[in-house]
Design an enzyme around this catalytic site. Structure first.
Site, PDB file in Angstrom:
ATOM      1  N   TYR A  28      -2.581  -0.254  10.280  1.00 16.67           N
ATOM      2  CA  TYR A  28      -2.490  -0.602   8.862  1.00 16.67           C
ATOM      3  C   TYR A  28      -1.126  -0.207   8.301  1.00 16.67           C
ATOM      4  O   TYR A  28      -0.473  -0.987   7.597  1.00 16.67           O
ATOM      5  CB  TYR A  28      -3.618   0.105   8.113  1.00 16.67           C
ATOM      6  CG  TYR A  28      -3.748  -0.253   6.653  1.00 16.67           C
ATOM      7  CD1 TYR A  28      -4.345  -1.448   6.262  1.00 16.67           C
ATOM      8  CD2 TYR A  28      -3.305   0.624   5.666  1.00 16.67           C
ATOM      9  CE1 TYR A  28      -4.488  -1.770   4.910  1.00 16.67           C
ATOM     10  CE2 TYR A  28      -3.445   0.316   4.317  1.00 16.67           C
ATOM     11  CZ  TYR A  28      -4.039  -0.882   3.947  1.00 16.67           C
ATOM     12  OH  TYR A  28      -4.175  -1.200   2.613  1.00 16.67           O
ATOM     13  N   SER A  65       0.864  -1.175   0.000  1.00 19.99           N
ATOM     14  CA  SER A  65       0.000   0.000   0.000  1.00 19.99           C
ATOM     15  C   SER A  65       0.897   1.220   0.000  1.00 19.99           C
ATOM     16  O   SER A  65       2.081   1.127   0.336  1.00 19.99           O
ATOM     17  CB  SER A  65      -0.869  -0.015   1.263  1.00 19.99           C
ATOM     18  OG  SER A  65      -1.426   1.248   1.535  1.00 19.99           O
TER      19      SER A  65
END
Length: 259
Positions: A157, A144
């Site tokens: 995250y 990501s």
């Protein structure tokens, strides 16, 4: 000729009943691969099987929790028995919890780390021995932009995806000599049903993303297919330990100067 074909290859894409995982699996199928996927319960597996069938793709769906090492080992053994040895693994299954760090419980933090980082470790570890025996393998970790950047409310995250970037490099380092390539794919902000409510014209987040993206648009699932096929194919046999960001240029851009 550069070989982007996935004919004869078996690809396991975790959590690929819908969304980005489904799009990647569809791209693999179009390149000739046999698709295998898992999800956490039968309802999601059935949803995925119906979606693949609607696209004319014969997929093999299984129930498995990627954080359960025994279940993952059993899944990989079952796939090898029923479909064949996995040539391509995409560690796509993941979650995000948007909670300010000081309000987030350690339990919630651990859950995100468990699924987004421990899961790829467990599934990769399960498929690597057969890849070594076969003499080749491709592992693609869905990283990501949060592998590189921080942002409000995503401490768990970002920690998981930063760890996943380094796990990617370490798998490449440890198993590259066996002709196993492990790379990351880093999606930018992608048009999915989940992002639809914040992509409406005039929505502050929509305007923010477009202003931060040199391409001046959100990405589409189709934008990810070509890069994923590249990383899964023989075309990338000397690409290892790399994270390919498909973000429209966000990570290269400081942003517009305020007027």
């Amino acid at each position: 000729m550069v070989n982007f074909s996935l004919e004869g290859k078996i690809a396991l894409v975790t959590g690929a009943s819908y969304g980005i995982g489904f799009a990647l699996a569809k791209g693999f199928a179009e390149a000739g691969a046999t698709i295998v996927f898992n999800d956490i319960n039968q309802e999601l597996v059935n949803k995925g099987l119906a979606a693949y069938e609607a696209e004319g793709i014969k997929a093999h769906g299984y129930i498995c929790d990627v954080t359960d090492e025994d279940a993952v080992n059993a899944l990989v053994a079952q796939i090898e028995k029923e479909v064949g040895v996995i040539d391509i693994l995409v560690n796509n299954a993941g979650i995000i919890k948007r909670i300010p760090m000081i309000e987030m419980s350690a339990k919630d933090f651990r859950q995100v780390i468990d699924i987004d980082l421990n899961g790829p470790f467990i599934v990769s570890k399960a498929v690597i021995p057969s890849m070594i025996k076969k003499g080749h393998g491709k592992i693609i970790n869905i990283c990501s932009m949060m592998s590189e950047l921080g942002r409000e409310t995503v401490s768990a995250y970002a920690a998981a995806k930063g760890g996943l970037k380094m796990l990617t490099r370490n798998i490449a380092s440890e198993y590259g000599e066996y002709n196993i390539q492990c790379n990351g794919l880093g999606p930018g902000y992608i048009e999915t049903p989940q992002t639809a409510p914040i992509r409406t014209p005039g929505h502050p987040f929509n305007e923010f993303i477009i202003s931060k993206t040199p391409a001046a648009r959100w990405g589409t699932p189709e934008d990810l297919m070509g890069p994923a096929v590249f990383l899964a194919s023989d075309a990338s046999n000397f690409v290892n330990g790399h994270v390919l960001y498909v973000d429209g240029g966000i990570l290269a851009y400081i942003g517009k100067q305020p007027k």
